[in-house]
Design an enzyme around this catalytic site. Structure first.
Site, PDB file in Angstrom:
ATOM      1  N   LYS A   1      -2.002   7.197  -1.155  1.00 57.05           N
ATOM      2  CA  LYS A   1      -2.233   7.083   0.286  1.00 57.05           C
ATOM      3  C   LYS A   1      -2.177   8.439   0.966  1.00 57.05           C
ATOM      4  O   LYS A   1      -2.970   8.728   1.880  1.00 57.05           O
ATOM      5  CB  LYS A   1      -1.205   6.125   0.900  1.00 57.05           C
ATOM      6  CG  LYS A   1      -1.396   4.674   0.467  1.00 57.05           C
ATOM      7  CD  LYS A   1      -0.212   3.797   0.826  1.00 57.05           C
ATOM      8  CE  LYS A   1      -0.389   2.386   0.275  1.00 57.05           C
ATOM      9  NZ  LYS A   1       0.806   1.528   0.492  1.00 57.05           N
TER      10      LYS A   1
ATOM     11  N   GLN B   1       6.709   0.550   2.787  1.00 55.09           N
ATOM     12  CA  GLN B   1       6.316   0.352   1.393  1.00 55.09           C
ATOM     13  C   GLN B   1       7.232  -0.656   0.707  1.00 55.09           C
ATOM     14  O   GLN B   1       8.447  -0.560   0.788  1.00 55.09           O
ATOM     15  CB  GLN B   1       6.358   1.698   0.655  1.00 55.09           C
ATOM     16  CG  GLN B   1       5.898   1.628  -0.777  1.00 55.09           C
ATOM     17  CD  GLN B   1       4.426   1.307  -0.918  1.00 55.09           C
ATOM     18  OE1 GLN B   1       3.588   1.817  -0.177  1.00 55.09           O
ATOM     19  NE2 GLN B   1       4.084   0.457  -1.867  1.00 55.09           N
TER      20      GLN B   1
ATOM     21  N   ASP C   1      -1.068  -2.612   7.572  1.00 54.61           N
ATOM     22  CA  ASP C   1      -1.020  -3.380   6.327  1.00 54.61           C
ATOM     23  C   ASP C   1      -1.447  -4.826   6.551  1.00 54.61           C
ATOM     24  O   ASP C   1      -1.837  -5.524   5.622  1.00 54.61           O
ATOM     25  CB  ASP C   1       0.400  -3.374   5.749  1.00 54.61           C
ATOM     26  CG  ASP C   1       0.559  -2.401   4.588  1.00 54.61           C
ATOM     27  OD1 ASP C   1      -0.469  -2.021   3.996  1.00 54.61           O
ATOM     28  OD2 ASP C   1       1.695  -2.023   4.268  1.00 54.61           O
TER      29      ASP C   1
END
Length: 263
Positions: free
Chosen positions: A45, A89, A112
């Site tokens: 990322k 995460q 997300d």
């Protein structure tokens, strides 16, 4: 177009668009684990962000951080107008409630797509739909089968396919083999996301015109493997590695740019 080329093409388009903005879109990644797989995802990322000119920042915390302190950190970024996207995460340490953390992220910054009120679709299903459209795969009125019912892929995948007017069937661990064979034999689009190496194999009779999207990532001593056996006799099959994972990372950038614009 193979997925790698498609992703590179879209990245170049995003880079050009970002270069014309007054400020760089900013994504904060909060990581509170020492998980090797998470480390690899985060590196990817950060690399993606640098390639397109976005400002992607990792805020790595100790796994011993309390849930209250993690929520305070999330709120700090929620209230920072210079932060456009925020992700936490996964996985999280056992003493932290995953659902509470997902609900703590501002839905307008939840790139997300995990918050139930998120402005954004989850990255993997959205990336798959965008790729199928780029490949001119007809979705409207077609029979789509989703194998798996996870909150991250399976459930949102069937919703997005239904939104595209597909006839959607969701199969899972309780589906009998005979029913699995029946629905797969009639499927035009198959998305397999069960976390079981080569679950979809040559013993299933599939349409030669079918499209198989393999979301699985299974690791053993020989490397990474998908949920679908390679080289099935179908029109299109996404590879593992170098397939849906790239689409997921790309879509995170797409969602970030939308968050920047307040879409």
């Amino acid at each position: 177009m193979i997925i790698k080329d498609y992703v590179n093409k879209r990245k170049n388009e995003l880079k050009e668009e970002i270069s014309k903005l007054n400020e760089k879109p900013c994504l904060i990644i909060i990581q509170v684990n020492n998980d090797p797989a998470s480390d690899a995802y985060v590196r990817g990322k950060l690399k993606d962000g640098a390639e397109v000119g976005a400002n992607v920042i990792l805020d790595k915390q100790q796994p011993t951080i309390s849930q209250d302190d993690l929520i305070k950190l999330i709120n700090k970024y929620n209230n920072d107008p210079e932060v456009h996207g925020l992700i936490v995460q996964m996985p999280l340490p056992k003493h932290i409630n995953e659902n509470i953390i997902k609900l703590s992220v501002n839905p307008k910054k939840d790139v997300d797509g995990f918050h139930p009120m998120s402005t954004f679709s989850p990255c993997t299903p959205k990336g798959i739909i965008d790729y199928l459209k780029s490949e001119k795969v007809e979705i409207m009125g077609k029979n789509a089968v989703v194998i798996g019912r996870s909150n991250i892929v399976g459930k949102p995948m069937q919703i997005l396919l239904r939104n595209e007017s597909a006839n959607v069937t969701q199969l899972h661990s309780k589906t009998t083999r005979s029913d699995m064979e029946f629905y797969l034999a009639h499927a035009d689009i198959i998305v397999v996301a069960v976390g079981h190496q080569h679950f979809l194999d040559h013993t299933y009779k599939l349409k030669e015109s079918a499209v198989v999207v393999d979301v699985g990532i299974n690791r053993d001593e020989t490397g990474l493997h998908g949920d679908a056996e390679p080289n099935l006799k179908v029109r299109l099959q996404t590879p593992v590695p170098g397939g849906v994972g790239l689409l997921t990372r790309l879509t995170l950038l797409v969602n970030l740019l939308e968050a920047y614009h307040g879409i």
